[in-house]
Design a protein around this motif. Structure first.
Motif, PDB file in Angstrom:
ATOM      1  N   GLU A  78      20.500  44.442  19.925  1.00 53.00           N
ATOM      2  CA  GLU A  78      21.073  43.167  20.359  1.00 53.00           C
ATOM      3  C   GLU A  78      20.589  42.017  19.478  1.00 53.00           C
ATOM      4  O   GLU A  78      21.345  41.107  19.145  1.00 53.00           O
ATOM      5  CB  GLU A  78      20.698  42.904  21.818  1.00 53.00           C
ATOM      6  CG  GLU A  78      21.328  41.637  22.388  1.00 53.00           C
ATOM      7  CD  GLU A  78      21.017  41.461  23.862  1.00 53.00           C
ATOM      8  OE1 GLU A  78      21.449  40.447  24.429  1.00 53.00           O
ATOM      9  OE2 GLU A  78      20.339  42.341  24.443  1.00 53.00           O
ATOM     10  N   ARG A  81      22.546  42.101  16.252  1.00 54.84           N
ATOM     11  CA  ARG A  81      23.915  41.627  16.463  1.00 54.84           C
ATOM     12  C   ARG A  81      23.972  40.103  16.539  1.00 54.84           C
ATOM     13  O   ARG A  81      24.851  39.469  15.956  1.00 54.84           O
ATOM     14  CB  ARG A  81      24.480  42.240  17.742  1.00 54.84           C
ATOM     15  CG  ARG A  81      25.913  41.805  18.074  1.00 54.84           C
ATOM     16  CD  ARG A  81      26.400  42.511  19.326  1.00 54.84           C
ATOM     17  NE  ARG A  81      25.552  42.230  20.467  1.00 54.84           N
ATOM     18  CZ  ARG A  81      25.667  41.107  21.209  1.00 54.84           C
ATOM     19  NH1 ARG A  81      26.591  40.205  20.902  1.00 54.84           N
ATOM     20  NH2 ARG A  81      24.872  40.910  22.238  1.00 54.84           N
ATOM     21  N   LEU A  82      23.030  39.476  17.231  1.00 53.00           N
ATOM     22  CA  LEU A  82      23.002  38.020  17.336  1.00 53.00           C
ATOM     23  C   LEU A  82      22.723  37.367  15.979  1.00 53.00           C
ATOM     24  O   LEU A  82      23.292  36.324  15.653  1.00 53.00           O
ATOM     25  CB  LEU A  82      21.942  37.593  18.353  1.00 53.00           C
ATOM     26  CG  LEU A  82      22.243  37.955  19.822  1.00 53.00           C
ATOM     27  CD1 LEU A  82      21.062  37.587  20.705  1.00 53.00           C
ATOM     28  CD2 LEU A  82      23.506  37.248  20.290  1.00 53.00           C
ATOM     29  N   GLU A  83      21.849  37.973  15.171  1.00 48.57           N
ATOM     30  CA  GLU A  83      21.572  37.432  13.842  1.00 48.57           C
ATOM     31  C   GLU A  83      22.812  37.493  12.951  1.00 48.57           C
ATOM     32  O   GLU A  83      23.097  36.562  12.194  1.00 48.57           O
ATOM     33  CB  GLU A  83      20.417  38.196  13.200  1.00 48.57           C
ATOM     34  CG  GLU A  83      19.052  37.848  13.777  1.00 48.57           C
ATOM     35  CD  GLU A  83      17.932  38.535  13.024  1.00 48.57           C
ATOM     36  OE1 GLU A  83      18.248  39.369  12.140  1.00 48.57           O
ATOM     37  OE2 GLU A  83      16.758  38.255  13.312  1.00 48.57           O
ATOM     38  N   GLU A  84      23.564  38.593  13.042  1.00 41.57           N
ATOM     39  CA  GLU A  84      24.787  38.703  12.249  1.00 41.57           C
ATOM     40  C   GLU A  84      25.807  37.654  12.665  1.00 41.57           C
ATOM     41  O   GLU A  84      26.473  37.042  11.831  1.00 41.57           O
ATOM     42  CB  GLU A  84      25.375  40.108  12.403  1.00 41.57           C
ATOM     43  CG  GLU A  84      24.536  41.197  11.747  1.00 41.57           C
ATOM     44  CD  GLU A  84      25.096  42.584  12.018  1.00 41.57           C
ATOM     45  OE1 GLU A  84      26.100  42.672  12.767  1.00 41.57           O
ATOM     46  OE2 GLU A  84      24.538  43.556  11.474  1.00 41.57           O
ATOM     47  N   GLN A  85      25.952  37.401  13.959  1.00 44.03           N
ATOM     48  CA  GLN A  85      26.881  36.369  14.430  1.00 44.03           C
ATOM     49  C   GLN A  85      26.464  34.992  13.943  1.00 44.03           C
ATOM     50  O   GLN A  85      27.304  34.177  13.548  1.00 44.03           O
ATOM     51  CB  GLN A  85      26.945  36.392  15.958  1.00 44.03           C
ATOM     52  CG  GLN A  85      27.643  37.618  16.536  1.00 44.03           C
ATOM     53  CD  GLN A  85      27.678  37.588  18.055  1.00 44.03           C
ATOM     54  OE1 GLN A  85      27.073  36.728  18.679  1.00 44.03           O
ATOM     55  NE2 GLN A  85      28.392  38.540  18.646  1.00 44.03           N
ATOM     56  N   LEU A  86      25.161  34.719  13.947  1.00 45.03           N
ATOM     57  CA  LEU A  86      24.671  33.423  13.484  1.00 45.03           C
ATOM     58  C   LEU A  86      24.926  33.241  11.993  1.00 45.03           C
ATOM     59  O   LEU A  86      25.339  32.168  11.546  1.00 45.03           O
ATOM     60  CB  LEU A  86      23.181  33.291  13.793  1.00 45.03           C
ATOM     61  CG  LEU A  86      22.512  31.965  13.388  1.00 45.03           C
ATOM     62  CD1 LEU A  86      23.183  30.797  14.116  1.00 45.03           C
ATOM     63  CD2 LEU A  86      21.028  31.995  13.706  1.00 45.03           C
ATOM     64  N   ASN A  87      24.718  34.306  11.206  1.00 45.35           N
ATOM     65  CA  ASN A  87      24.971  34.220   9.762  1.00 45.35           C
ATOM     66  C   ASN A  87      26.447  34.007   9.474  1.00 45.35           C
ATOM     67  O   ASN A  87      26.818  33.247   8.574  1.00 45.35           O
ATOM     68  CB  ASN A  87      24.467  35.482   9.063  1.00 45.35           C
ATOM     69  CG  ASN A  87      22.958  35.576   9.047  1.00 45.35           C
ATOM     70  OD1 ASN A  87      22.278  34.550   9.075  1.00 45.35           O
ATOM     71  ND2 ASN A  87      22.428  36.790   9.002  1.00 45.35           N
ATOM     72  N   LEU A  88      27.320  34.694  10.228  1.00 49.36           N
ATOM     73  CA  LEU A  88      28.761  34.501  10.038  1.00 49.36           C
ATOM     74  C   LEU A  88      29.164  33.077  10.369  1.00 49.36           C
ATOM     75  O   LEU A  88      29.986  32.464   9.675  1.00 49.36           O
ATOM     76  CB  LEU A  88      29.539  35.492  10.914  1.00 49.36           C
ATOM     77  CG  LEU A  88      29.490  36.961  10.495  1.00 49.36           C
ATOM     78  CD1 LEU A  88      30.197  37.821  11.535  1.00 49.36           C
ATOM     79  CD2 LEU A  88      30.144  37.146   9.127  1.00 49.36           C
ATOM     80  N   ALA A  89      28.599  32.509  11.417  1.00 51.12           N
ATOM     81  CA  ALA A  89      28.919  31.127  11.788  1.00 51.12           C
ATOM     82  C   ALA A  89      28.454  30.155  10.721  1.00 51.12           C
ATOM     83  O   ALA A  89      29.139  29.192  10.380  1.00 51.12           O
ATOM     84  CB  ALA A  89      28.280  30.794  13.133  1.00 51.12           C
TER      85      ALA A  89
END
Length: 703
Positions: A78, A81-89
């Protein structure tokens, strides 16, 4: 023996028996030291009995809990997954032209390495009239930068006020112009005025389809249909452009900018806001917004183009219309290009006043301009496609400069990192410019005016992105000179590189405008050339103080004053404002020169007295070097500057891409974010409250 059961803390379920989960207490520090039983209360029973309740303390302990391995794996998954979402943003925000900052809840606002050295803690206002709201002064405005420079020269930030802008056509003057009868000119005169307008502004921006509107003009005169408000507004605005470009000075019979009566009449025809706007209404708003600059009505221009932007959004100009609904390719292309003209004006107008853009790039889903075939030289409806795209891309960068350099948004990147990204975009713009849109050398003949205009806009973007660092370098040099330090030891190469890029752009701008002036092709009432000349003159004045080898730049500064004075005498309202600002800068420079000369004379007398007391020592050479003009070359001699003469065009050897060809600039653009981040604590220190990082923004006169 069966294996021990683990505690499952995920859903509060406990697999162990209640008896095995007895709550264990930790003894307080006093009971533990005396090795007696502790009740576990706060305070415990023993401490209360002995009268030491106020000293009852428990040691902090981190209990170890046994959990399932699958639970640990779930937490790690988890977290990833949150780190990947933050990088995409974050990556999505970097690609957006609006320059939106990343969420920065852990960013310290006091860390000034992330801010423009000109930006203070609060916005800059001036209560010019007790009965009216204060005027906001954008830090990106050139007049605001001139005030910052004068405050540095005088050393008194509170007493050196911003100059009031009074050189514009007021509402009362506009009403007086409208009170006079304004009629349609004769057909031959109307043809000339419209063709002049298309030849000047129509080659720089897409305003109207050329062929269709020339045919419309003939139809109006043929049918004597002069009553349509939209057509009257459009052609009166074109007549205003025709007059302002064809007249060199204001006639004594009409002491106002040529074309003002036509403009005033056209303004009365758009006072209502339509519920359902059409393209003709937007065309009129664009024309009137552009002409407002000839009257130095910058706020009106920004408001008019803002209205065009909002109405354009209501009819979906920022989207592609299905071809099945709009088959005519000329109409489709006109719709596309009209949107991009509004977009360019929104970005460019905002960059000249330090105001934010009104729509984000992520909300735009319309195609770039394209060529409509068949097209011949005589019936072409639109501008050259590649030229138009170059202008749009440059306007996008201009909007990013205002958002990332002159806003008070919070960013994770340091100030130098943001400047580096912007300069990379500008460098890419130059390198990808089509060959026929590049400037020609002097041996190949004069350049077309719309090409010159595009490159002047590029130079202004470079100046806008780098001049805060130039002024900061000048402040640091003054401090190091006062402390007898060497500039190279206190100012990094990155800061000097940015200062040099700013000076290169200013010299090239000065060269192009002087060439236009000498050739007699400079519009006497134009706003933009006067603005670019004023902006470059400020940089040249600063350059002359920054390094002894740049002393010839003061000649360019004085030439700029002379050109603006001539334009002002002939009735150019914006030139009057810029001329007054440069005159005040010159007074500050002269005052500082006198003060530095007096300081030099005093130093010579002290040296002579010391030599008389110690006759065995060799006499010290005279030192008449101003504190702010130390004979220490902070900047290398510009490429191609050898043999430059103080003729009418001092910087004739400079080119658009010269600043990006310097090895120091290439090294700066190649540095990583980590390397650039390490430069800021030294170069952008706020330990001294006199730096521009903490520059106060009191109530000062209007911009």
């Amino acid at each position: 023996m069966p294996p021990k059961r683990h505690l499952d803390t995920r859903e509060g379920s406990h697999e162990s028996s209640p008896k095995s989960l007895k709550k264990s207490f930790t003894a307080c520090q006093r009971c533990h030291a005396h090795k007696i039983k502790c009740s576990g209360d706060q305070p415990c029973a023993k401490c209360q009995q002995t009268g030491f309740a106020d000293q009852c303390r428990y040691a902090n302990r981190d209990r170890k809990l046994k959990v399932n391995e699958s639970y640990i794996d779930q937490l790690v998954s988890e977290n990833q997954r949150l780190e990947e979402q933050l990088n995409l943003a974050r990556n999505a925000q970097d690609e957006v032209g609006g320059g939106q900052p990343r969420p920065a809840s852990n960013v310290d606002d006091s860390d000034t390495s992330t801010r423009n050295p000109l930006i203070g803690e609060r916005a800059w206002f001036h209560p010019y009239d007790p009965s009216a709201p204060p005027i906001y002064i954008g830090e990106a405005a050139c007049t605001a930068f001139a005030t910052r420079f004068r405050q540095f020269l005088t050393g008194d930030k509170n007493a050196t006020n911003h100059l009031t802008r009074t050189q514009y056509l007021t509402e009362s003057a506009l009403a007086a112009a409208n009170s006079r009868p304004v009629t349609w000119p004769s057909l031959p005169q109307a043809r000339l005025l419209v063709k002049i307008a298309f030849n000047h502004v129509g080659r720089v921006y897409h305003l109207l389809p050329r062929k269709a509107n020339l045919e419309k003009l003939e139809e109006i005169y043929r049918t004597a249909n002069f009553d349509c408000p939209l057509s009257t507004c459009k052609f009166f605005a074109l007549f205003a452009f025709g007059e302002v470009y064809s007249i060199r000075s204001i006639p004594s019979s009409s002491p106002m900018v040529p074309g003002t009566p036509y403009f005033a009449k056209a303004m009365t025809l758009i006072q209502f806001v339509p519920e359902r706007a059409n393209l003709s209404y937007l065309e009129n708003l664009i024309l009137l917004s552009l002409f407002s600059y000839f009257l130095n009505r910058r706020h009106s221009a920004y408001s008019l183009i803002g209205m065009a932007m909002r109405l354009g959004l209501t009819i979906g100009l920022n989207h592609n219309v299905p071809e099945s609904q709009l088959i005519d390719p000329v109409e489709r292309q006109h719709r596309v290009r009209l949107w991009w003209t509004i977009y360019m004006f929104d970005r460019m107008w905002g960059s000249k006043m330090g105001l934010p853009m009104q729509v984000l790039d992520e909300d735009i889903h319309v195609d770039m301009p394209s060529t409509v075939y068949p097209q011949t030289e005589h019936d072409a409806q639109f501008l050259d496609t590649k030229y138009s795209i170059a202008g749009i891309n440059l306007a996008q960068i201009a909007g990013e400069i205002v958002a990332k350099i002159y806003s008070r948004k919070t960013y994770h990147e340091t100030f130098l990192q943001r400047v580096q990204k912007l300069l990379k975009s500008l460098k890419n713009w130059v390198e990808t410019l089509p060959e026929h849109v590049k400037l020609k050398s002097q041996d190949d003949g004069p350049n077309q005016k719309h090409i010159v205009s595009l490159h002047l806009s590029f130079n202004q973007c470079v100046i806008l992105a780098t001049r805060p660092t130039l002024l900061h370098a000048l402040i640091l040099q003054t401090k190091t000179a006062a402390s007898n330090e060497r500039p190279a030891e206190s100012i990094s190469q990155a800061v000097l590189t940015l200062a040099e890029a700013c000076i290169h752009a200013a010299r090239h701008t000065h060269s192009l405008i002087v060439e236009e002036w000498v050739n007699g092709s400079l519009s006497m009432f134009g706003y933009f050339y006067a603005h670019y000349l004023f902006s470059s003159a400020l940089v040249l004045a600063m350059s002359s103080l920054l390094a002894a080898k740049n002393k010839h730049d003061i000649g360019g500064f004085e030439t700029s004053i002379e050109i603006l004075r001539s334009m002002s005498d002939n009735g150019n309202l914006s030139a009057k404002e810029f001329y007054v600002n440069l005159e005040q800068v010159k007074l500050c420079l002269d005052s500082q020169s006198i003060q530095d000369a007096n300081n030099g004379s005093q130093q010579r007398r002290q040296n002579n007295e010391a030599n008389m007391l110690m006759p065995d020592r060799p006499a010290m050479p005279p030192m008449v070097v101003p504190a702010s003009m130390q004979n220490q070359s902070m900047l290398p001699a510009p490429s191609g500057s050898q043999g430059l003469s103080l003729s009418s065009n001092t910087f004739a050897g400079f080119t658009t891409e010269m600043a990006f060809l310097e090895p120091t600039m290439q090294d700066f653009l190649a540095q990583s974010d980590m390397d650039l981040g390490l430069l800021n604590p030294v170069d952008m220190s706020t330990s001294d409250p006199g730096t521009l990082w903490t520059w106060p923004t009191p109530s000062l006169p209007t911009e």
